[in-house]
Design a protein around this motif. Structure first.
Motif, mmCIF file in Angstrom:
data_model
loop_
_atom_site.group_PDB
_atom_site.id
_atom_site.type_symbol
_atom_site.label_atom_id
_atom_site.label_comp_id
_atom_site.label_asym_id
_atom_site.label_seq_id
_atom_site.Cartn_x
_atom_site.Cartn_y
_atom_site.Cartn_z
ATOM 1 N N MET A 26 47.168 78.611 -68.021
ATOM 2 C CA MET A 26 45.777 78.973 -67.998
ATOM 3 C C MET A 26 45.124 78.244 -66.818
ATOM 4 S SD MET A 26 43.512 78.975 -71.394
ATOM 5 C CE MET A 26 42.675 80.464 -71.666
ATOM 6 N N VAL A 27 44.227 78.930 -66.132
ATOM 7 C CA VAL A 27 43.578 78.378 -64.961
ATOM 8 C C VAL A 27 42.240 77.777 -65.377
ATOM 9 C CG1 VAL A 27 42.722 78.918 -62.669
ATOM 10 C CG2 VAL A 27 44.687 80.139 -63.553
ATOM 11 N N SER A 28 41.980 76.544 -64.938
ATOM 12 C CA SER A 28 40.736 75.886 -65.306
ATOM 13 C C SER A 28 39.574 76.407 -64.470
ATOM 14 C CB SER A 28 40.868 74.373 -65.121
ATOM 15 O OG SER A 28 40.985 74.075 -63.748
ATOM 16 N N ASP A 29 38.368 76.147 -64.941
ATOM 17 C CA ASP A 29 37.168 76.591 -64.237
ATOM 18 C C ASP A 29 37.039 75.913 -62.878
ATOM 19 O OD1 ASP A 29 36.477 78.231 -66.318
ATOM 20 O OD2 ASP A 29 35.172 76.749 -67.266
ATOM 21 N N ALA A 30 37.434 74.645 -62.808
ATOM 22 C CA ALA A 30 37.328 73.916 -61.541
ATOM 23 C C ALA A 30 38.240 74.532 -60.484
ATOM 24 C CB ALA A 30 37.679 72.442 -61.744
ATOM 25 N N SER A 31 39.455 74.904 -60.881
ATOM 26 C CA SER A 31 40.366 75.496 -59.899
ATOM 27 C C SER A 31 39.897 76.888 -59.484
ATOM 28 C CB SER A 31 41.790 75.545 -60.452
ATOM 29 O OG SER A 31 41.845 76.348 -61.600
ATOM 30 N N LYS A 32 39.246 77.626 -60.406
ATOM 31 C CA LYS A 32 38.679 78.923 -60.050
ATOM 32 C C LYS A 32 37.575 78.761 -59.013
ATOM 33 C CE LYS A 32 39.548 81.293 -64.419
ATOM 34 N NZ LYS A 32 38.908 81.896 -65.598
ATOM 35 N N LYS A 33 36.727 77.732 -59.208
ATOM 36 C CA LYS A 33 35.636 77.486 -58.271
ATOM 37 C C LYS A 33 36.174 77.090 -56.895
ATOM 38 C CE LYS A 33 32.148 76.158 -61.652
ATOM 39 N NZ LYS A 33 31.296 75.079 -62.157
ATOM 40 N N LYS A 34 37.211 76.235 -56.876
ATOM 41 C CA LYS A 34 37.807 75.832 -55.602
ATOM 42 C C LYS A 34 38.382 77.025 -54.871
ATOM 43 C CE LYS A 34 39.081 71.049 -56.671
ATOM 44 N NZ LYS A 34 40.201 70.109 -56.819
ATOM 45 N N ALA A 35 39.067 77.902 -55.592
ATOM 46 C CA ALA A 35 39.655 79.084 -54.968
ATOM 47 C C ALA A 35 38.564 79.996 -54.411
ATOM 48 C CB ALA A 35 40.516 79.832 -55.975
ATOM 49 N N ALA A 36 37.459 80.151 -55.150
ATOM 50 C CA ALA A 36 36.353 80.980 -54.686
ATOM 51 C C ALA A 36 35.705 80.376 -53.444
ATOM 52 C CB ALA A 36 35.324 81.147 -55.790
ATOM 53 N N GLN A 37 35.577 79.044 -53.400
ATOM 54 C CA GLN A 37 35.002 78.384 -52.225
ATOM 55 C C GLN A 37 35.910 78.545 -51.015
ATOM 56 O OE1 GLN A 37 34.345 74.392 -53.575
ATOM 57 N NE2 GLN A 37 32.414 74.880 -54.607
ATOM 58 N N LYS A 38 37.229 78.444 -51.213
ATOM 59 C CA LYS A 38 38.166 78.632 -50.105
ATOM 60 C C LYS A 38 38.073 80.053 -49.560
ATOM 61 C CE LYS A 38 41.665 75.214 -51.363
ATOM 62 N NZ LYS A 38 43.074 75.013 -51.767
ATOM 63 N N LYS A 39 37.966 81.045 -50.458
ATOM 64 C CA LYS A 39 37.842 82.427 -50.009
ATOM 65 C C LYS A 39 36.551 82.631 -49.242
ATOM 66 C CE LYS A 39 40.585 84.618 -53.625
ATOM 67 N NZ LYS A 39 40.565 85.538 -54.774
ATOM 68 N N ALA A 40 35.468 82.017 -49.725
ATOM 69 C CA ALA A 40 34.181 82.152 -49.052
ATOM 70 C C ALA A 40 34.214 81.509 -47.671
ATOM 71 C CB ALA A 40 33.079 81.537 -49.896
ATOM 72 N N ALA A 41 34.859 80.343 -47.561
ATOM 73 C CA ALA A 41 34.949 79.666 -46.269
ATOM 74 C C ALA A 41 35.798 80.476 -45.291
ATOM 75 C CB ALA A 41 35.539 78.270 -46.454
ATOM 76 N N ALA A 42 36.907 81.033 -45.772
ATOM 77 C CA ALA A 42 37.760 81.844 -44.905
ATOM 78 C C ALA A 42 37.044 83.113 -44.476
ATOM 79 C CB ALA A 42 39.058 82.185 -45.623
ATOM 80 N N ALA A 43 36.282 83.719 -45.372
ATOM 81 C CA ALA A 43 35.535 84.926 -45.047
ATOM 82 C C ALA A 43 34.412 84.617 -44.066
ATOM 83 C CB ALA A 43 34.984 85.554 -46.316
ATOM 84 N N ALA A 44 33.800 83.458 -44.200
ATOM 85 C CA ALA A 44 32.719 83.074 -43.281
ATOM 86 C C ALA A 44 33.239 82.910 -41.863
ATOM 87 C CB ALA A 44 32.057 81.795 -43.763
ATOM 88 N N LYS A 45 34.470 82.422 -41.730
ATOM 89 C CA LYS A 45 35.066 82.281 -40.405
ATOM 90 C C LYS A 45 35.329 83.647 -39.774
ATOM 91 C CE LYS A 45 37.348 77.850 -41.146
ATOM 92 N NZ LYS A 45 38.634 77.150 -41.246
ATOM 93 N N ARG A 46 35.688 84.644 -40.616
ATOM 94 C CA ARG A 46 35.996 85.981 -40.104
ATOM 95 C C ARG A 46 34.740 86.781 -39.808
ATOM 96 N NH1 ARG A 46 39.055 87.892 -44.746
ATOM 97 N NH2 ARG A 46 39.607 85.831 -45.416
ATOM 98 N N GLY A 47 33.758 86.740 -40.689
ATOM 99 C CA GLY A 47 32.552 87.529 -40.481
ATOM 100 C C GLY A 47 31.579 87.357 -41.612
ATOM 101 N N GLY A 48 30.330 87.764 -41.400
ATOM 102 C CA GLY A 48 29.274 87.549 -42.371
ATOM 103 C C GLY A 48 29.359 88.445 -43.595
ATOM 104 N N LYS A 49 29.764 89.722 -43.443
ATOM 105 C CA LYS A 49 29.776 90.643 -44.577
ATOM 106 C C LYS A 49 30.787 90.219 -45.628
ATOM 107 C CE LYS A 49 28.146 94.726 -42.173
ATOM 108 N NZ LYS A 49 28.437 96.111 -41.823
#
Length: 95
Positions: free
Chosen positions: A1-24
C-alpha cells in the motif's frame, strides 16, 4: 500500500518535471494532484467509518458443509456483541 506522503512526493516530482518542460503540463499535473489528495482523504474517512461500524460485533465460525450442498453446517460458531459473548463455540446446522 502506498502512503499519502509518498503519493504527494510523486505528485510534486511530476509537477516539477512538467514545469521544466512547459507551463500547460504543470497546470494539468497540479489539478490531478489535488484530485488525488481529495481521493485519499475520502478513502481514509471511509476506512474510519468502516472501523466504527464493525467494532461493535464479531462473528466467527468454520464452514464444514460442502460448498455446493444445500445444507449449511458451521462449527465453532461464536458471536460477540459490544464485548458480551452471545454464542460461544456452538454448532449451527441449517437444512
Amino acid at each position: 500500500m502506498v502512503s499519502d506522503a509518498s503519493k504527494k512526493k510523486a505528485a510534486q516530482k511530476k509537477a516539477a518535471a512538467a514545469a521544466k518542460r512547459g507551463g500547460k503540463a504543470a497546470v494539468a499535473s497540479s489539478s490531478s494532484s489535488k484530485t488525488a489528495e481529495n481521493g485519499s482523504k475520502v478513502d481514509s474517512l471511509a476506512n474510519e467509518v468502516e472501523a466504527l461500524l464493525i467494532s461493535d460485533r464479531t462473528c466467527t465460525g468454520v464452514l464444514c458443509s460442502h460448498p455446493l450442498s444445500r445444507d449449511i453446517r458451521i462449527e465453532s460458531l461464536s458471536l460477540t456483541f459490544h464485548g458480551h459473548d452471545l454464542i460461544v463455540d456452538s454448532e449451527l446446522e441449517l437444512n
